[in-house]
Enzyme design. Structure first.
Site, PDB file in Angstrom:
ATOM      1  N   HIS A 112       0.534  -1.550   0.185  1.00  5.96           N
ATOM      2  CA  HIS A 112      -0.100  -0.146  -0.096  1.00  5.96           C
ATOM      3  C   HIS A 112       0.608   1.131   0.239  1.00  5.96           C
ATOM      4  O   HIS A 112       0.343   2.203  -0.304  1.00  5.96           O
ATOM      5  CB  HIS A 112      -0.906   0.068   1.315  1.00  5.96           C
ATOM      6  CG  HIS A 112      -0.302   0.140   2.797  1.00  5.96           C
ATOM      7  ND1 HIS A 112      -0.125  -0.396   3.524  1.00  5.96           N
ATOM      8  CD2 HIS A 112       0.174   1.035   2.890  1.00  5.96           C
ATOM      9  CE1 HIS A 112       0.291  -0.080   4.429  1.00  5.96           C
ATOM     10  NE2 HIS A 112       0.719   1.364   4.330  1.00  5.96           N
ATOM     11  N   ASP A 160      -0.417  -7.922   1.689  1.00  6.22           N
ATOM     12  CA  ASP A 160       0.763  -6.361   1.607  1.00  6.22           C
ATOM     13  C   ASP A 160       1.221  -6.951   1.870  1.00  6.22           C
ATOM     14  O   ASP A 160       2.351  -5.801   2.273  1.00  6.22           O
ATOM     15  CB  ASP A 160      -0.694  -5.600   2.509  1.00  6.22           C
ATOM     16  CG  ASP A 160       0.337  -3.491   2.131  1.00  6.22           C
ATOM     17  OD1 ASP A 160       0.610  -3.699   1.444  1.00  6.22           O
ATOM     18  OD2 ASP A 160       0.076  -2.756   3.683  1.00  6.22           O
ATOM     19  N   SER A 264       4.104   2.449   8.149  1.00  7.48           N
ATOM     20  CA  SER A 264       3.910   1.801   6.769  1.00  7.48           C
ATOM     21  C   SER A 264       5.002   0.208   6.667  1.00  7.48           C
ATOM     22  O   SER A 264       6.178   1.348   6.041  1.00  7.48           O
ATOM     23  CB  SER A 264       3.238   1.725   5.967  1.00  7.48           C
ATOM     24  OG  SER A 264       1.649   2.263   6.766  1.00  7.48           O
TER      25      SER A 264
END
Length: 316
Positions: A112, A160, A264
C-alpha cells in the site's frame, strides 16, 4: 468510518444490488445468493468465536494503514537493515514509509506504500528519517522497479507486500546490513507470546498538538518491544475478513505500544539464537488511534517466502 469499512460496505451493497437486478432463473443470482449466505455464516461464526473475549464495540472496527507509539530511541547501528522511504505521489504530494534491506539490492515494504507512487527515494544507514547528509546510501527507484505482490487488491492489508529493486547494490557497512528472512518454522505456535521488536520513524502517539521538540524527536528512529498476540484475539479486534490467520501476525497493543501512522512497511523482528529475523511488515492498526491498546497487524513473511526468494534470486 474507516476506509476499509467503506470498501467492505460497498462490496456488500454492490453484491446485493446485483442480486436484486438479476433475472429469477439467472445462474448469477444463485451464485450471488450463495455468496451472501456464505458471508452471513462467516460473520455469525466470527461473532460466536469472539464472544468470549468481551471486547468493547469501539475496538471491533475497520483498520487503517499505520509510526512507533511509546517506544524508545534507537542507537546508531542498532538496526542496520532499516530503510527510510519517501514515495512521490501526484501533484507534489509525498508518502512516508519504512522498509527492510533483505539483500544488498532489494528492500521489502508494504504494497500500500507504493499505490499511486511514481518513484521512491530510499535512505539507508541513518537513524534520521530522509536525511541525505546522515544516510550512507541514498537511492532513487523508478516505478518500473516496483514489484507489488500479484495478489494485492490495491487497498487494505491482504497480501500487503512489495519489493523495491535498487539501481545498484548497497554498500555494506556497520550501519548498512541485510536482515535474514523468517525461517519456515517461525509460525504462530512458536511466536505466540514471544517478545518481538517493531521500529520506524514518525508519530510517537496520538497527540495532534506536536511541539517543535517532538517534531525533531519524530525524525529519529524509534523502536518498541511487544509480544506476539493470540491470533484469534487479534481477529476479534477487527471486522471479519480483515485479519487472516495464515497471512498476518499481530502484536499486543496493551499500554499503547506498537505501530502508528507513518510506520507502514517497517520491520517486525524476532531474535532467535542471537540472530534477528524479519517475521513481519507493518500493514495496519486501529482506526481510533495508536494508544488505545488495539493490536498492530503485520504481513506474515513466512506466508510469502517462495515469492520473495523467487523475485530476489535469494538462496532458499
Amino acid at each position: 468510518m474507516g476506509y476499509l469499512k467503506l470498501c467492505l460496505c460497498f462490496v456488500i451493497l454492490f453484491r446485493q444490488t446485483q442480486a436484486r437486478n438479476a433475472k429469477p432463473d439467472d445462474p448469477d443470482e444463485r451464485d450471488e445468493d450463495q455468496i451472501t449466505i456464505g458471508w452471513q455464516v462467516g460473520y455469525e461464526k466470527w461473532q460466536r468465536q469472539c464472544e468470549k473475549y468481551e471486547l468493547p464495540a469501539t475496538q471491533q472496527e475497520a483498520a487503517i494503514s499505520t509510526r512507533i507509539a511509546n517506544g524508545e530511541l534507537a542507537q546508531k547501528d542498532m538496526f542496520p537493515y532499516q530503510a527510510g522511504l519517501i514515495l512521490q505521489l501526484g501533484q507534489g504530494k509525498y508518502r512516508q514509509c519504512g522498509g527492510s534491506l533483505i539483500t544488498l539490492q532489494f528492500v521489502l515494504t508494504a504494497a500500500h506504500c507504493l499505490i499511486d507512487s511514481t518513484r521512491a527515494k530510499i535512505y539507508l544507514g541513518s537513524n534520521q528519517y530522509a536525511n541525505a547528509t546522515d544516510a550512507q546510501n541514498v537511492f532513487q527507484v523508478e516505478r518500473q522497479n516496483f514489484n507489488v505482490y500479484p495478489g494485492y487488491l490495491g487497498f487494505g492489508g491482504y497480501n500487503d507486500l512489495a519489493l523495491l529493486r535498487l539501481p545498484r547494490p548497497a554498500t555494506p557497512t556497520s550501519s548498512i546490513q541485510t536482515i535474514p528472512l523468517a525461517r519456515p518454522f517461525m509460525q504462530q505456535s512458536l511466536l505466540e507470546g514471544q517478545l518481538v521488536t517493531t521500529l520506524g520513524w514518525g508519530a510517537l502517539g496520538d497527540n495532534l498538538n506536536v511541539t517543535k521538540e517532538q517534531e525533531l524527536e519524530e525524525d529519529l528512529l524509534h523502536y518498541v518491544t511487544v509480544r506476539v498476540l493470540e491470533q484469534q484475539l487479534c481477529l476479534c479486534y477487527f471486522l471479519p475478513g480483515l485479519v487472516s490467520s495464515k497471512r498476518h501476525i499481530c502484536s499486543d497493543g496493551r499500554g499503547g505500544r506498537g505501530g502508528c501512522q507513518g510506520d507502514s512497511g517497517g520491520p517486525l523482528v524476532y531474535r532467535w539464537h542471537n540472530v534477528s529475523y524479519l517475521i513481519g511488515l507493518t500493514t495496519f492498526g486501529s482506526a481510533k488511534g495508536c494508544e488505545l491498546g488495539a493490536p498492530t497487524v503485520y504481513t506474515r513473511v513466512t506466508a510469502y517466502l517462495d515469492w520473495i526468494v523467487s523475485k530476489t534470486n535469494m538462496e532458499s
